[in-house]
Enzyme design. Structure first.
Site, PDB file in Angstrom:
ATOM      1  N   HIS A   7       6.096   7.271  -8.218  1.00  0.00           N
ATOM      2  CA  HIS A   7       5.373   6.203  -8.899  1.00  0.00           C
ATOM      3  C   HIS A   7       3.899   6.227  -8.541  1.00  0.00           C
ATOM      4  O   HIS A   7       3.493   6.840  -7.551  1.00  0.00           O
ATOM      5  CB  HIS A   7       5.948   4.811  -8.595  1.00  0.00           C
ATOM      6  CG  HIS A   7       5.907   4.410  -7.147  1.00  0.00           C
ATOM      7  ND1 HIS A   7       6.927   4.682  -6.268  1.00  0.00           N
ATOM      8  CD2 HIS A   7       4.974   3.752  -6.411  1.00  0.00           C
ATOM      9  CE1 HIS A   7       6.626   4.212  -5.073  1.00  0.00           C
ATOM     10  NE2 HIS A   7       5.422   3.640  -5.127  1.00  0.00           N
ATOM     11  N   HIS A  79      -1.940   3.397  -4.508  1.00  0.00           N
ATOM     12  CA  HIS A  79      -1.389   4.613  -3.906  1.00  0.00           C
ATOM     13  C   HIS A  79      -0.561   5.387  -4.923  1.00  0.00           C
ATOM     14  O   HIS A  79      -0.203   4.865  -5.973  1.00  0.00           O
ATOM     15  CB  HIS A  79      -0.556   4.305  -2.658  1.00  0.00           C
ATOM     16  CG  HIS A  79       0.685   3.491  -2.888  1.00  0.00           C
ATOM     17  ND1 HIS A  79       0.709   2.120  -2.806  1.00  0.00           N
ATOM     18  CD2 HIS A  79       1.952   3.851  -3.193  1.00  0.00           C
ATOM     19  CE1 HIS A  79       1.938   1.673  -3.032  1.00  0.00           C
ATOM     20  NE2 HIS A  79       2.712   2.709  -3.285  1.00  0.00           N
ATOM     21  N   GLU A 128       2.014   7.750  -0.391  1.00  0.00           N
ATOM     22  CA  GLU A 128       3.324   7.323   0.112  1.00  0.00           C
ATOM     23  C   GLU A 128       4.291   8.475  -0.123  1.00  0.00           C
ATOM     24  O   GLU A 128       4.281   9.087  -1.199  1.00  0.00           O
ATOM     25  CB  GLU A 128       3.775   6.073  -0.658  1.00  0.00           C
ATOM     26  CG  GLU A 128       5.154   5.562  -0.255  1.00  0.00           C
ATOM     27  CD  GLU A 128       5.579   4.330  -1.069  1.00  0.00           C
ATOM     28  OE1 GLU A 128       5.094   4.145  -2.198  1.00  0.00           O
ATOM     29  OE2 GLU A 128       6.416   3.568  -0.560  1.00  0.00           O
TER      30      GLU A 128
HETATM   31 CO    CO Z   1       4.826   2.593  -3.449  1.00  0.00          CO
END
Ligand code: CO
Length: 132
Positions: A7, A79, A128
């Site tokens: 994502h 992020h 991440e």
């Molecule tokens: Co995230």
């Protein structure tokens, strides 16, 4: 090492408005808001054919995205999240290669182990990693 883009997370101070733009202007499938008090955010998931966009709004006084929104009052990309097969192996490899790993793996917003990497090592972008 990294696999699929899981994502892209976008911080916003107005989750309802941001969700409406994705739903009504861009024509995306958009979830209902989900409060995650343990993570200090309320999220809306935008489902795209090949990945997800996560809209994040601060929840609570100690939200991890509050500082970001102070610096970026209009919101912005917070992020990117890449999948890895083995998060502990990824952490160890990244440390050896000189990346700044932030903290230890913990259970993230999807119930899977995640870890964050400092933006200074990745072209100014917070990364991440999520165990697939
Ligand atoms: Co995230």
């Amino acid at each position: 090492m990294i696999g699929r883009l899981n994502h892209v997370a976008i911080a916003t101070s107005d989750l309802a408005r941001s969700a409406a733009i994705y739903r009504d202007v861009l024509g995306a499938k958009v979830s209902e808001p989900l409060a995650l008090p343990d993570h200090g955010v309320t999220t809306v998931f935008v489902e795209l054919p090949n990945t997800k966009i996560e809209l994040l709004e601060p929840l609570g006084e100690t939200s991890p995205i509050a500082g970001f929104l102070r610096k970026n009052p209009n919101g912005g990309m917070h992020h990117v999240c890449y999948e890895v097969d083995d998060i502990l192996a990824a952490r160890d490899t990244l440390k050896v290669k000189g990346a700044t790993v932030l903290g230890e793996p913990r259970i993230g917003a999807h119930g899977k182990l995640v870890i964050f990497l400092h933006p200074k090592d990745f072209a100014g972008t917070l990364v991440e990693l999520e165990q697939a």
